[in-house]
Design a protein around this motif. Structure first.
Motif, PDB file in Angstrom:
ATOM      1  N   GLU A  96       0.828  -1.207   0.000  1.00 61.60           N
ATOM      2  CA  GLU A  96       0.000   0.000   0.000  1.00 61.60           C
ATOM      3  C   GLU A  96       0.862   1.258   0.000  1.00 61.60           C
ATOM      4  O   GLU A  96       0.630   2.191  -0.771  1.00 61.60           O
ATOM      5  CB  GLU A  96      -0.933   0.004   1.216  1.00 61.60           C
ATOM      6  N   GLY A  97       1.879   1.287   0.841  1.00 58.42           N
ATOM      7  CA  GLY A  97       2.755   2.452   0.922  1.00 58.42           C
ATOM      8  C   GLY A  97       3.536   2.686  -0.365  1.00 58.42           C
ATOM      9  O   GLY A  97       3.636   3.824  -0.849  1.00 58.42           O
ATOM     10  N   ILE A  98       4.089   1.630  -0.934  1.00 53.58           N
ATOM     11  CA  ILE A  98       4.852   1.744  -2.185  1.00 53.58           C
ATOM     12  C   ILE A  98       3.929   2.207  -3.308  1.00 53.58           C
ATOM     13  O   ILE A  98       4.281   3.093  -4.097  1.00 53.58           O
ATOM     14  CB  ILE A  98       5.506   0.393  -2.543  1.00 53.58           C
ATOM     15  N   PHE A  99       2.740   1.618  -3.378  1.00 58.92           N
ATOM     16  CA  PHE A  99       1.789   1.966  -4.429  1.00 58.92           C
ATOM     17  C   PHE A  99       1.319   3.416  -4.289  1.00 58.92           C
ATOM     18  O   PHE A  99       1.246   4.154  -5.279  1.00 58.92           O
ATOM     19  CB  PHE A  99       0.609   0.996  -4.380  1.00 58.92           C
ATOM     20  N   ARG A 100       1.012   3.839  -3.062  1.00 54.25           N
ATOM     21  CA  ARG A 100       0.607   5.241  -2.836  1.00 54.25           C
ATOM     22  C   ARG A 100       1.698   6.207  -3.326  1.00 54.25           C
ATOM     23  O   ARG A 100       1.403   7.205  -3.968  1.00 54.25           O
ATOM     24  CB  ARG A 100       0.347   5.503  -1.355  1.00 54.25           C
ATOM     25  N   GLN A 101       2.951   5.884  -2.997  1.00 53.91           N
ATOM     26  CA  GLN A 101       4.062   6.741  -3.425  1.00 53.91           C
ATOM     27  C   GLN A 101       4.150   6.765  -4.949  1.00 53.91           C
ATOM     28  O   GLN A 101       4.338   7.808  -5.556  1.00 53.91           O
ATOM     29  CB  GLN A 101       5.381   6.258  -2.827  1.00 53.91           C
ATOM     30  N   GLY A 102       4.003   5.607  -5.576  1.00 54.91           N
ATOM     31  CA  GLY A 102       4.022   5.533  -7.029  1.00 54.91           C
ATOM     32  C   GLY A 102       2.893   6.332  -7.663  1.00 54.91           C
ATOM     33  O   GLY A 102       3.090   7.005  -8.681  1.00 54.91           O
ATOM     34  N   LEU A 103       1.711   6.251  -7.064  1.00 58.33           N
ATOM     35  CA  LEU A 103       0.578   7.035  -7.570  1.00 58.33           C
ATOM     36  C   LEU A 103       0.849   8.529  -7.448  1.00 58.33           C
ATOM     37  O   LEU A 103       0.553   9.300  -8.378  1.00 58.33           O
ATOM     38  CB  LEU A 103      -0.704   6.686  -6.806  1.00 58.33           C
ATOM     39  N   MET A 104       1.410   8.949  -6.314  1.00 60.86           N
ATOM     40  CA  MET A 104       1.739  10.374  -6.135  1.00 60.86           C
ATOM     41  C   MET A 104       2.775  10.812  -7.147  1.00 60.86           C
ATOM     42  O   MET A 104       2.625  11.860  -7.780  1.00 60.86           O
ATOM     43  CB  MET A 104       2.211  10.645  -4.701  1.00 60.86           C
ATOM     44  N   ASP A 105       3.811  10.023  -7.337  1.00 58.22           N
ATOM     45  CA  ASP A 105       4.864  10.363  -8.293  1.00 58.22           C
ATOM     46  C   ASP A 105       4.322  10.469  -9.716  1.00 58.22           C
ATOM     47  O   ASP A 105       4.814  11.264 -10.508  1.00 58.22           O
ATOM     48  CB  ASP A 105       5.994   9.317  -8.251  1.00 58.22           C
ATOM     49  N   ALA A 106       3.304   9.667 -10.038  1.00 53.60           N
ATOM     50  CA  ALA A 106       2.720   9.656 -11.380  1.00 53.60           C
ATOM     51  C   ALA A 106       1.557  10.634 -11.531  1.00 53.60           C
ATOM     52  O   ALA A 106       0.972  10.742 -12.606  1.00 53.60           O
ATOM     53  CB  ALA A 106       2.251   8.243 -11.729  1.00 53.60           C
ATOM     54  N   GLY A 107       1.209  11.334 -10.440  1.00 51.76           N
ATOM     55  CA  GLY A 107       0.083  12.260 -10.492  1.00 51.76           C
ATOM     56  C   GLY A 107      -1.271  11.567 -10.570  1.00 51.76           C
ATOM     57  O   GLY A 107      -2.244  12.136 -11.059  1.00 51.76           O
ATOM     58  N   LEU A 108      -1.346  10.350 -10.052  1.00 51.08           N
ATOM     59  CA  LEU A 108      -2.589   9.573 -10.112  1.00 51.08           C
ATOM     60  C   LEU A 108      -3.276   9.421  -8.757  1.00 51.08           C
ATOM     61  O   LEU A 108      -4.301   8.753  -8.664  1.00 51.08           O
ATOM     62  CB  LEU A 108      -2.305   8.172 -10.668  1.00 51.08           C
ATOM     63  N   ASN A 109      -2.710  10.016  -7.722  1.00 54.43           N
ATOM     64  CA  ASN A 109      -3.218   9.776  -6.369  1.00 54.43           C
ATOM     65  C   ASN A 109      -4.671  10.204  -6.182  1.00 54.43           C
ATOM     66  O   ASN A 109      -5.370   9.651  -5.352  1.00 54.43           O
ATOM     67  CB  ASN A 109      -2.314  10.404  -5.307  1.00 54.43           C
ATOM     68  N   GLU A 110      -5.164  11.162  -6.951  1.00 49.98           N
ATOM     69  CA  GLU A 110      -6.567  11.571  -6.832  1.00 49.98           C
ATOM     70  C   GLU A 110      -7.487  10.643  -7.624  1.00 49.98           C
ATOM     71  O   GLU A 110      -8.701  10.671  -7.449  1.00 49.98           O
ATOM     72  CB  GLU A 110      -6.745  13.009  -7.330  1.00 49.98           C
TER      73      GLU A 110
END
Length: 173
Positions: A32-46
Motif C-alpha cells: 500500500e505504501g509503495i503503491f501510494r508513493q508511485g501514484l503520487m509520483d505519477a500524479g494519479l493519487n486523486e
C-alpha cells in the motif's frame, strides 16, 4: 471504468485497489505504501483509492511490523500510521481490484467472495508482472527478507501504476 467511493477519506476515485496478505502487518501495508508513493509520483493519487487488509483478524488495530516500517522508511515511505484490519464482505464490492500477496491469500479471498466478484481478485505479481509467484511472507525471517519483499513489491507497483496510468488517462467515450 466506474466511479468508486474511495477507501481513503471518502473522496471519489475512478479506480480502487486493495492489497491483501495474511495479517496486514508485513506485505500488504508495505505494498500500500509503495503503491501510494508511485501514484503520487505519477500524479494519479486523486484517481486511485488504495487500502490494505489481511485475511486474518489477529492483528486488527495493530500497526505494521516494525521491520516493514523500517524498510519503507529507508526508501522515504512512511507506513507507520497504517492500522491492520481484516477483509470484510463489503470490500468485494468496494474495490475494483483485490491483489493477494500469495496463492493462499488468493484462495481464501476467492472462497469468501461471491462468484460474481471473483474477477476482481488476483495474485499480485501475476496481475502486475505476469509472474505466478507468491510474495514470500517475511514475518519469521530477518530484515533482509523485508528488503527482498520490498523489491518484489516495488517492481509490481511500478508496473501496476504504469498500467493504471495508461488506462485512466485514456479518453472515455
Amino acid at each position: 471504468m466506474k466511479q468508486t467511493s474511495a477507501a481513503d477519506g471518502g473522496k471519489k476515485a475512478q479506480f480502487s485497489v486493495l492489497f491483501v496478505c495474511m495479517g496486514n502487518i508485513c506485505r500488504s501495508p508495505l505494498a500500500e505504501g509503495i503503491f501510494r508513493q508511485g501514484l503520487m509520483d505519477a500524479g494519479l493519487n486523486e484517481m486511485v483509492a488504495v487500502d490494505s487488509a489481511g485475511t486474518g483478524n489477529w492483528h486488527a488495530g495493530d500497526g505494521p511490523d516494525p521491520r516493514s516500517v523500517e524498510t519503507a522508511a529507508g526508501y522515504g515511505i512512511d507506513i507507520s500510521m497504517q492500522r491492520a484490519r481484516q477483509v470484510t464482505s463489503a470490500d468485494y464490492d468496494r474495490f475494483d481490484l483485490i491483489l493477494a500477496s500469495a496463492r493462499a491469500n488468493e484462495a481464501t479471498l476467492l472462497a469468501r467472495a461471491l462468484a460474481a466478484r471473483h474477477e476482481r481478485i488476483h495474485l499480485f505479481l501475476e496481475y502486475a508482472t505476469a509472474s505466478r509467484a507468491d510474495i514470500p511472507d517475511p514475518y519469521y525471517g530477518g530484515g533482509n527478507g523485508f528488503e527482498a519483499v520490498y523489491q518484489l513489491l516495488r517492481e509490481g507497483c511500478i508496473q501496476l501504476v504504469s498500467r493504471l496510468g495508461t488506462e485512466l488517462r485514456q479518453p472515455s467515450g
